[in-house]
Design a protein around this motif. Structure first.
Motif, mmCIF file in Angstrom:
data_model
loop_
_atom_site.group_PDB
_atom_site.id
_atom_site.type_symbol
_atom_site.label_atom_id
_atom_site.label_comp_id
_atom_site.label_asym_id
_atom_site.label_seq_id
_atom_site.Cartn_x
_atom_site.Cartn_y
_atom_site.Cartn_z
ATOM 1 N N LEU A 51 1.059 -1.291 0.125
ATOM 2 C CA LEU A 51 -0.034 -0.291 -0.187
ATOM 3 C C LEU A 51 0.763 1.431 -0.163
ATOM 4 N N TRP A 52 1.874 1.386 0.929
ATOM 5 C CA TRP A 52 2.711 2.504 0.738
ATOM 6 C C TRP A 52 3.393 2.795 -0.172
ATOM 7 N N THR A 53 4.221 1.964 -0.532
ATOM 8 C CA THR A 53 4.687 1.843 -2.370
ATOM 9 C C THR A 53 4.035 2.418 -3.742
ATOM 10 N N ASN A 54 2.349 1.968 -3.536
ATOM 11 C CA ASN A 54 1.681 1.862 -4.719
ATOM 12 C C ASN A 54 0.717 3.715 -4.517
ATOM 13 N N GLY A 55 1.166 3.836 -2.963
ATOM 14 C CA GLY A 55 1.014 5.631 -2.578
ATOM 15 C C GLY A 55 -0.460 5.688 -2.264
ATOM 16 N N PHE A 56 -1.130 4.706 -1.330
ATOM 17 C CA PHE A 56 -2.522 5.005 -0.651
ATOM 18 C C PHE A 56 -1.858 4.786 1.340
ATOM 19 N N LEU A 57 -1.471 5.073 1.113
ATOM 20 C CA LEU A 57 -0.591 5.273 2.885
ATOM 21 C C LEU A 57 0.173 6.775 2.829
ATOM 22 N N VAL A 58 -0.612 8.001 2.712
ATOM 23 C CA VAL A 58 0.487 9.566 2.733
ATOM 24 C C VAL A 58 -0.163 9.752 4.346
ATOM 25 N N GLY A 59 1.384 10.735 3.873
ATOM 26 C CA GLY A 59 1.164 10.869 5.098
ATOM 27 C C GLY A 59 1.356 10.354 6.675
ATOM 28 N N GLU A 60 1.442 9.033 6.928
ATOM 29 C CA GLU A 60 1.845 8.702 8.137
ATOM 30 C C GLU A 60 2.948 7.413 8.243
ATOM 31 N N LEU A 61 3.084 7.554 9.330
ATOM 32 C CA LEU A 61 4.358 6.346 9.518
ATOM 33 C C LEU A 61 4.475 4.926 9.138
ATOM 34 N N PHE A 62 5.309 4.328 8.050
ATOM 35 C CA PHE A 62 5.068 2.865 8.213
ATOM 36 C C PHE A 62 4.823 2.399 9.078
ATOM 37 N N SER A 63 5.754 2.885 10.037
ATOM 38 C CA SER A 63 5.665 1.812 11.353
ATOM 39 C C SER A 63 4.397 1.784 12.365
ATOM 40 N N ALA A 64 3.387 2.873 12.334
ATOM 41 C CA ALA A 64 2.428 3.035 12.907
ATOM 42 C C ALA A 64 1.788 2.186 11.939
ATOM 43 N N ALA A 65 1.274 2.427 10.694
ATOM 44 C CA ALA A 65 0.997 1.626 9.453
ATOM 45 C C ALA A 65 0.671 -0.145 9.956
ATOM 46 N N VAL A 66 2.320 -0.513 9.991
ATOM 47 C CA VAL A 66 2.210 -1.726 10.257
ATOM 48 C C VAL A 66 1.772 -2.213 11.491
ATOM 49 N N PHE A 67 1.854 -1.363 12.772
ATOM 50 C CA PHE A 67 1.117 -1.974 14.352
ATOM 51 C C PHE A 67 0.194 -2.659 13.967
#
Length: 137
Positions: A51-67
């Motif tokens: 999702l991050w690579t394709n730009g669906f998670l903008v403005g959010e920390l990767f680690s927070a989204a994974v957690f």
């Protein structure tokens, strides 16, 4: 990706538990917990990474989204899977069905429903103030 990841988790559990889905002892329970938590963490990191690579998670920390994804999936699997394993076993399903005939089971269920009602409707205001009641004994 999700289906493949969960199929891999199921295959790993089948390998380690030797197709015994009853979780009969503490060792099997810990294997179930370890495989589930590690597997959902890997699946969560891969899925959120996609999702991050394709730009669906903008403005959010990767680690927070994974957690957040991992925590929701791990809790969901750890709560749901044992109930599904019980439902798949004839003896365990009969034992579970018979437990509903006992008065203490009906009382526990009534207290649980009343607590959920109190937290979300009866207390008024912010339910997060009373949310701990759902997890206390």
């Amino acid at each position: 990706m999700l289906a493949g990841g969960y199929a891999a988790i199921a295959g790993t559990l089948r390998y380690f538990l030797k197709s015994d889905s009853r979780l009969n002892d503490t060792r099997q329970l810990w294997i179930f917990i370890a495989v589930t938590t590690i597997g959902t963490a890997i699946v969560g990191a891969l899925y959120v990474g996609l999702l991050w690579t394709n730009g669906f998670l903008v403005g959010e920390l990767f680690s927070a989204a994974v957690f957040r994804f991992w925590l929701g999936d791990a809790v969901g699997v750890l709560i749901t899977a044992p109930l599904l394993l019980l439902a798949a076993d004839n003896v365990a399903r009969d034992r579970l069905r018979n437990s509903w005939r006992r008065p203490e089971t009906a009382l526990q269920f009534a207290v649980m429903v009343a607590t959920v009602y109190f937290v979300f409707k009866g207390a008024g205001g912010d339910p997060s103030k009373y949310f701990y009641l759902l997890f206390s004994r």
